[in-house]
Motif scaffolding. Structure first.
Motif, PDB file in Angstrom:
ATOM      1  N   PRO A   1      -3.554   8.294  -3.477  1.00 59.18           N
ATOM      2  CA  PRO A   1      -2.610   7.197  -3.709  1.00 59.18           C
ATOM      3  C   PRO A   1      -2.903   5.968  -2.862  1.00 59.18           C
ATOM      4  CG  PRO A   1      -1.575   8.984  -2.472  1.00 59.18           C
ATOM      5  CD  PRO A   1      -2.903   9.497  -2.928  1.00 59.18           C
ATOM      6  N   GLY A   2      -2.740   4.799  -3.466  1.00 55.07           N
ATOM      7  CA  GLY A   2      -3.097   3.558  -2.797  1.00 55.07           C
ATOM      8  C   GLY A   2      -1.976   2.552  -2.705  1.00 55.07           C
ATOM      9  N   GLY A   3      -0.732   3.019  -2.631  1.00 56.89           N
ATOM     10  CA  GLY A   3       0.388   2.076  -2.589  1.00 56.89           C
ATOM     11  C   GLY A   3       1.390   2.358  -1.491  1.00 56.89           C
ATOM     12  N   PHE A   4       0.935   2.890  -0.358  1.00 57.53           N
ATOM     13  CA  PHE A   4       1.877   3.184   0.731  1.00 57.53           C
ATOM     14  C   PHE A   4       2.562   1.930   1.248  1.00 57.53           C
ATOM     15  CE2 PHE A   4      -0.485   7.116   0.691  1.00 57.53           C
ATOM     16  CZ  PHE A   4       0.481   8.057   1.014  1.00 57.53           C
TER      17      PHE A   4
ATOM     18  N   TYR B   1      -4.594  -3.647  -1.102  1.00 52.45           N
ATOM     19  CA  TYR B   1      -5.066  -2.290  -0.854  1.00 52.45           C
ATOM     20  C   TYR B   1      -5.296  -2.064   0.646  1.00 52.45           C
ATOM     21  CZ  TYR B   1      -7.965   1.795  -0.422  1.00 52.45           C
ATOM     22  OH  TYR B   1      -8.448   3.022  -0.012  1.00 52.45           O
ATOM     23  N   LEU B   2      -5.827  -3.070   1.334  1.00 50.87           N
ATOM     24  CA  LEU B   2      -6.021  -2.952   2.781  1.00 50.87           C
ATOM     25  C   LEU B   2      -4.695  -2.726   3.491  1.00 50.87           C
ATOM     26  CD1 LEU B   2      -8.654  -5.777   3.488  1.00 50.87           C
ATOM     27  CD2 LEU B   2      -9.054  -3.322   3.215  1.00 50.87           C
ATOM     28  N   ARG B   3      -3.654  -3.363   2.988  1.00 50.04           N
ATOM     29  CA  ARG B   3      -2.311  -3.167   3.579  1.00 50.04           C
ATOM     30  C   ARG B   3      -1.859  -1.725   3.390  1.00 50.04           C
ATOM     31  NH1 ARG B   3       1.248  -2.690   6.431  1.00 50.04           N
ATOM     32  NH2 ARG B   3       2.968  -4.086   6.936  1.00 50.04           N
ATOM     33  N   ASN B   4      -2.229  -1.127   2.264  1.00 48.30           N
ATOM     34  CA  ASN B   4      -1.951   0.290   2.032  1.00 48.30           C
ATOM     35  C   ASN B   4      -2.665   1.148   3.073  1.00 48.30           C
ATOM     36  OD1 ASN B   4      -1.917   3.011   0.434  1.00 48.30           O
ATOM     37  ND2 ASN B   4      -4.071   2.416   0.466  1.00 48.30           N
ATOM     38  N   VAL B   5      -3.945   0.845   3.339  1.00 50.67           N
ATOM     39  CA  VAL B   5      -4.711   1.610   4.328  1.00 50.67           C
ATOM     40  C   VAL B   5      -4.063   1.492   5.701  1.00 50.67           C
ATOM     41  CG1 VAL B   5      -6.940   1.815   5.510  1.00 50.67           C
ATOM     42  CG2 VAL B   5      -6.867   1.372   3.045  1.00 50.67           C
TER      43      VAL B   5
ATOM     44  N   HIS C   1      -3.163  -9.049   3.188  1.00 50.22           N
ATOM     45  CA  HIS C   1      -2.624 -10.261   2.559  1.00 50.22           C
ATOM     46  C   HIS C   1      -1.600 -10.957   3.443  1.00 50.22           C
ATOM     47  CE1 HIS C   1       0.492  -7.309   1.636  1.00 50.22           C
ATOM     48  NE2 HIS C   1       1.311  -8.311   1.450  1.00 50.22           N
ATOM     49  N   ASP C   2      -0.972 -10.183   4.337  1.00 44.36           N
ATOM     50  CA  ASP C   2       0.031 -10.791   5.211  1.00 44.36           C
ATOM     51  C   ASP C   2      -0.503 -11.006   6.632  1.00 44.36           C
ATOM     52  OD1 ASP C   2      -0.114  -8.072   5.544  1.00 44.36           O
ATOM     53  OD2 ASP C   2       2.048  -7.721   5.588  1.00 44.36           O
TER      54      ASP C   2
END
Length: 436
Positions: free
Chosen positions: A64-67, A109-113, A145-146
């Motif tokens: 999953p990639g949406g944590f 996606y990086l924010r998910n990681v 992104h943030d």
């Protein structure tokens, strides 16, 4: 924010939700017995569709990639679940190496990681992020992104272990890193690299969970088994929770090979679905979803309402269906009964996505698309997420409330998501090369 269910809540689903509420103690006991026989995947997300007359999973993701889209108020649930999951695999683990997808340009996606790292750190792990990408040859600072930093490091293989070398970067000394376990957040769509073969460290999930070998049809075959058992427990029609499906192989969309076979399979699914619609007095027109039997990211998917639609695809549609993530060609497809979604947020079509770690529901969100219809795939460019959709945990129903009250709707979602999770555990068990 709780989506509006834009269908008459008087049909089979309300009866199903009532039955789920009445049987809650039996359901929870049943799940406990099932987890004694089947190991839960480390983590998973399940896409659900609520048609008002049917509630069913349409996809289960083992990477999953949406944590980053989860309600931050319930991250404590994820931390507790992560502690249990890690203890089962490597009780003494203090370090965890996380391997993300190779695409590093997607800052969401990086924010998910980063969020996944935060959860694991809060669970008592030292976490570092190592990349399989050949382009990552030195330690690199990326930004979400943030504007939050994520440190990505090149992996080093020494004999049968993956490690990170000691390095000094931006005034910080990073010690050499050798972990007990490796967590993949990379679905291996492009194949299993030699770097991951034959490791003595625990790989989570195992390599056969990746799209290099996994097939959606294997998952839904396992789901058939799980739902049949569960439906016997509740004395309900398993169709209320389960989409019909068939498979077709030897397909070449570019060369128009296999069109007739595909059309026959679509016709079969539509006829079976129509028979159920007639049985339950459902007036909507059945539809089918044709999608690659492997892969994710919403690629290689189309919605059809007749067999003729797959016989005469135009060039654009054939191009869309012929290739999925990592440029992999599509030759095997799953034809799945389409499940309408009658949930909306601000008049935009929405579908719930439920996240789990080990066998615990840790939250969820709604995938929303303003440009897609109730019979279309929402996992497409232009989608957005409503991370605060689940205002209460999915695990606590209000037995005194109406069946469609938000806590009860979300509890039903959690139950069906856990059925898909159990199916994924069974699927991994059945397809484990060590059991061959």
């Amino acid at each position: 924010m709780v989506p509006h269910l834009t269908t008459a809540l008087s049909g089979p689903l309300v009866l199903l939700e009532k039955r789920i509420l009445q049987a809650m103690p039996d359901i929870e006991h049943w799940f406990r017995t099932q987890w004694q026989e089947v190991s839960a995947p480390f983590y998973a997300s399940v896409d659900l569709r609520n048609a008002g007359f049917k509630l069913a999973p349409v996809d289960t993701n083992l990477f999953p990639g949406g944590f980053n889209n989860l309600n931050p108020e319930f991250i404590s649930l994820a931390v507790q679940a992560a502690q249990v999951a890690v203890e089962k695999i490597c009780p003494e683990a203090r370090r965890l190496l996380l391997i993300p997808e190779n695409h590093t340009r997607n800052t969401y996606y990086l924010r998910n990681v980063l969020e996944l790292c935060n959860i694991l750190k809060a669970a008592g792990m030292e976490v570092r992020v190592g990349s399989l990408s050949p382009e990552v040859t030195e330690i690199t600072r990326l930004e979400t992104h943030d504007g939050l930093p994520l440190i990505l490091e090149p992996l080093v293989r020494e004999k049968n272990r993956l490690k990170l070398n000691a390095v000094s970067f931006e005034g910080i000394d990073y010690a050499a890193f050798d972990s007990c376990a490796i967590l993949l957040n990379n679905d291996l769509s492009g194949g299993i690299p030699d770097t991951l073969q034959g490791l003595e460290q625990y790989l989570i999930p195992p390599l056969h969970a990746g799209w290099a070998t996994r097939r959606k049809s294997q998952h839904f075959s396992a789901y058939n088994t799980v739902v049949d058992r569960f439906s016997t427990l509740l004395d309900i029609d398993p169709w209320l929770l389960n989409p019909y499906f068939e498979t077709a192989s030897g397909i070449d969309f570019h060369a128009r090979v296999g069109e007739d076979l595909l059309a026959e399979k679509v016709e079969s699914i539509l006829k079976k679905t129509q028979a159920k619609y007639d049985e339950y007095g459902i007036t909507q027109q059945p539809f089918a979803i044709v999608k690659a039997d492997a892969g994710t990211y919403g690629m290689g998917i189309m919605s059809v309402k007749s067999a003729d639609e797959v016989r005469d695809l135009n060039r654009k549609a054939r191009n869309k269906m012929s290739v999925i993530k990592e440029g992999m060609a599509v030759s095997e497809v799953i034809i799945q009964e389409g499940v309408y979604t009658f949930e909306t947020i601000n008049e935009a079509v929405a579908e719930p996505v439920v996240y789990m770690m080990d066998h615990f529901v840790i939250g969820g969100f709604y995938r929303v698309h303003t440009g897609r219809g109730i019979d279309e795939n929402l996992n497409a460019p232009g989608m957005h997420f409503e991370p605060l959709a689940f205002e209460k945990p999915c695990t606590l129903p209000d037995c005194a409330g109406a069946p469609d009250a938000p806590p009860n709707r979300f509890y039903a979602y959690g139950v069906v998501a856990r059925l898909a999770l159990l199916a994924a555990g069974l699927e991994l068990q059945e397809n484990d090369p060590l059991n061959a």
